[in-house]
Design an enzyme around this catalytic site. Structure first.
Site, PDB file in Angstrom:
ATOM      1  N   ARG A 242      41.056  57.335  50.168  1.00  0.00           N
ATOM      2  CA  ARG A 242      40.458  56.339  49.267  1.00  0.00           C
ATOM      3  C   ARG A 242      40.205  55.001  49.971  1.00  0.00           C
ATOM      4  O   ARG A 242      39.327  54.234  49.568  1.00  0.00           O
ATOM      5  CB  ARG A 242      41.337  56.146  48.020  1.00  0.00           C
ATOM      6  CG  ARG A 242      40.643  55.344  46.931  1.00  0.00           C
ATOM      7  CD  ARG A 242      41.316  55.483  45.575  1.00  0.00           C
ATOM      8  NE  ARG A 242      40.650  54.609  44.605  1.00  0.00           N
ATOM      9  CZ  ARG A 242      40.814  54.680  43.288  1.00  0.00           C
ATOM     10  NH1 ARG A 242      41.614  55.572  42.770  1.00  0.00           N
ATOM     11  NH2 ARG A 242      40.170  53.861  42.482  1.00  0.00           N
ATOM     12  N   HIS A 249      35.340  45.420  53.354  1.00  0.00           N
ATOM     13  CA  HIS A 249      36.189  44.623  52.469  1.00  0.00           C
ATOM     14  C   HIS A 249      37.253  43.803  53.199  1.00  0.00           C
ATOM     15  O   HIS A 249      37.703  42.794  52.667  1.00  0.00           O
ATOM     16  CB  HIS A 249      36.857  45.524  51.416  1.00  0.00           C
ATOM     17  CG  HIS A 249      35.931  45.921  50.294  1.00  0.00           C
ATOM     18  ND1 HIS A 249      34.780  46.648  50.497  1.00  0.00           N
ATOM     19  CD2 HIS A 249      35.986  45.674  48.953  1.00  0.00           C
ATOM     20  CE1 HIS A 249      34.176  46.839  49.334  1.00  0.00           C
ATOM     21  NE2 HIS A 249      34.879  46.255  48.380  1.00  0.00           N
ATOM     22  N   HIS A 253      37.131  40.198  52.051  1.00  0.00           N
ATOM     23  CA  HIS A 253      38.247  39.517  51.363  1.00  0.00           C
ATOM     24  C   HIS A 253      38.608  38.220  52.062  1.00  0.00           C
ATOM     25  O   HIS A 253      38.963  37.229  51.413  1.00  0.00           O
ATOM     26  CB  HIS A 253      39.477  40.426  51.303  1.00  0.00           C
ATOM     27  CG  HIS A 253      39.354  41.535  50.303  1.00  0.00           C
ATOM     28  ND1 HIS A 253      40.003  42.740  50.443  1.00  0.00           N
ATOM     29  CD2 HIS A 253      38.641  41.626  49.154  1.00  0.00           C
ATOM     30  CE1 HIS A 253      39.696  43.526  49.419  1.00  0.00           C
ATOM     31  NE2 HIS A 253      38.868  42.873  48.615  1.00  0.00           N
ATOM     32  N   HIS A 266      32.025  38.698  45.015  1.00  0.00           N
ATOM     33  CA  HIS A 266      32.676  39.761  45.786  1.00  0.00           C
ATOM     34  C   HIS A 266      31.647  40.589  46.566  1.00  0.00           C
ATOM     35  O   HIS A 266      31.810  40.826  47.762  1.00  0.00           O
ATOM     36  CB  HIS A 266      33.488  40.644  44.830  1.00  0.00           C
ATOM     37  CG  HIS A 266      34.055  41.866  45.474  1.00  0.00           C
ATOM     38  ND1 HIS A 266      35.107  41.814  46.351  1.00  0.00           N
ATOM     39  CD2 HIS A 266      33.693  43.172  45.383  1.00  0.00           C
ATOM     40  CE1 HIS A 266      35.377  43.042  46.774  1.00  0.00           C
ATOM     41  NE2 HIS A 266      34.549  43.878  46.201  1.00  0.00           N
TER      42      HIS A 266
END
Ligand code: NAD
Ligand code: ZN
Length: 362
Positions: A242, A249, A253, A266
């Site tokens: 997953r 990301h 982030h 985002h």
């Protein structure tokens, strides 16, 4: 585009994702969700005036009563205070175990409603009615639910799967352009990590997607959900595979945290993060340099940023990435592309990561 359907395969917790136009106001749409009892439509102040009545009136035909709970709009409200107002509404209206929660909104509403459903009376069924592209292709599928804590985003939550996901393409008509592009970042993500042909399809159909062509959106949402369902079906609780869904990301982030959440959306941070993660894949010798150009062009065409913000230095990214990882205690792990349509997770030397960031910073 007719009705499309994707199944999330989780044994006795299988559920359908329905994709099409005109779904939210059709009673057949909800046939595979539990009926009777109380339906609670959980939404926010932006979406309520647009869509809540249509959903509530349709649910009247299936439930003994239909309530609406309208929460404030915004990521800053994805917290205990807001969750508690939802619990207060449910308790004060005597909602029992036969209650079904309907999350009508973007990822913020979906994450909060899902977590509330996991907790209320130790669990009541819930239905996702995602209204942003990001929520239709990502957050409404897979059962991750959470609220934020001042010390960390999405840190308080549960794995709790919905009974049904309803992705109505018509509601995307009112989505702001910036939010549409942010959702496209997550659509683009699925190509390089899982399906080279889908990447080529997105390149060929990006203009139609930006024009909100229903047939193009239907295919993009369907293929994205298929890939997400395939990943989640094999690794529901993110013990391994997953993680590939986090392509772009780790860099993204850091951008979100470094600028302060809300500065970039985002999806905007993920768009730029995918360019950086593609560069890293090239510098690690996994992908040719042409792949980086290909990704940068696509992200740019999607009207997403391809250069990191000038005020964030490479050392600052590394610092933020380490804070992000603190909960897991270990090296920073990057999702890289190993071959078109196949992703893996790697570590990389700080100097190399810094070079990658500097190569894609304004
Ligand atoms: P969002 O829910 O904040 O929605 C974005 C904005 O668009 C909001 O102002 C919303 O009111 C508005 N809006 C929504 N639908 C609209 C419509 N149809 N027409 C007009 N306006 C509309 O943001 P999002 O991007 O959907 O979701 C982001 C959230 O999702 C974050 O909290 C993130 O942590 C979470 N997320 C969760 C997962 C997961 O697996 N659970 C995955 C990715 C993201
Ligand atoms: Zn994301």
């Amino acid at each position: 585009a007719g009705l499309l359907e994707v199944t999330v395969d989780l044994g006795d917790r299988d559920y359908p994702i329905l994709i099409g136009a005109g779904l939210i106001g059709a009673s057949q749409t909800y046939e595979r969700a539990p009926a009777g009892g109380t339906a609670v439509v959980v939404t926010n102040t932006t979406i309520a005036p647009l869509y809540a009545t249509r959903v509530a009136e349709t649910l009247q035909r299936r439930h003994a009563r239909v309530l609406q709970v309208v929460l404030p709009d915004g990521e800053e409200h994805k917290n205990w205070v807001t969750l508690n107002t939802l619990f207060e509404a449910l308790l004060s209206q005597a909602c029992d175990r036969k209650t079904v929660l309907y999350a009508l909104g973007g990822g913020v509403i979906g994450d909060m409603t899902g977590f509330a459903a996991a907790c209320y009376m130790r669990g009541v069924p819930f239905v996702q009615i995602p209204t942003t592209l990001l929520a239709q292709v990502d957050s409404s599928v897979g059962g991750k639910t959470a609220i934020n804590h001042p010390l960390g985003k999405n840190m308080i939550g549960a794995f709790y799967q919905p009974r049904l996901v309803v992705a109505d393409l018509d509601v995307l008509d009112t989505l702001p352009d910036r939010e549409l592009s942010a959702g496209l970042a997550e659509v683009i993500k699925y190509g390089p990590i899982a399906d080279a042909d889908f990447l080529a399809w997105i390149e060929a159909n990006l203009d139609a997607l930006l024009a909100r062509d229903k047939a193009a959106l239907a295919h993009a949402v369907k293929r994205s959900c298929e890939i997400k369902a395939w990943v989640v079906g094999q690794d529901e609780r993110e013990s391994g595979l997953r993680a590939i869904l986090n392509f772009g990301h780790t860099f993204g982030h850091a951008i979100e945290a470094g600028l302060g959440y809300g500065e970039w959306l985002h999806g905007e941070a993920v768009g730029c993060g995918m360019v950086m993660a593609s560069e890293l894949s090239a510098r690690l010798g996994l992908m040719p340099a042409g792949f980086v150009d290909r990704m940068r062009r696509l992200v740019e065409r999607a009207r997403l940023p391809v250069q990191g913000p000038a005020q964030l230095s490479a050392p600052r990214y590394l610092e933020l990435m380490r804070i992000d990882k603190k909960a897991e205690a270990g090296a920073i792990r990057f999702v890289v592309i190993e071959d078109l349509g196949r992703a893996g997770v790697r570590t990389a030397p700080d100097e190399l990561v810094a070079d990658v960031i500097e190569a894609h910073t304004a």
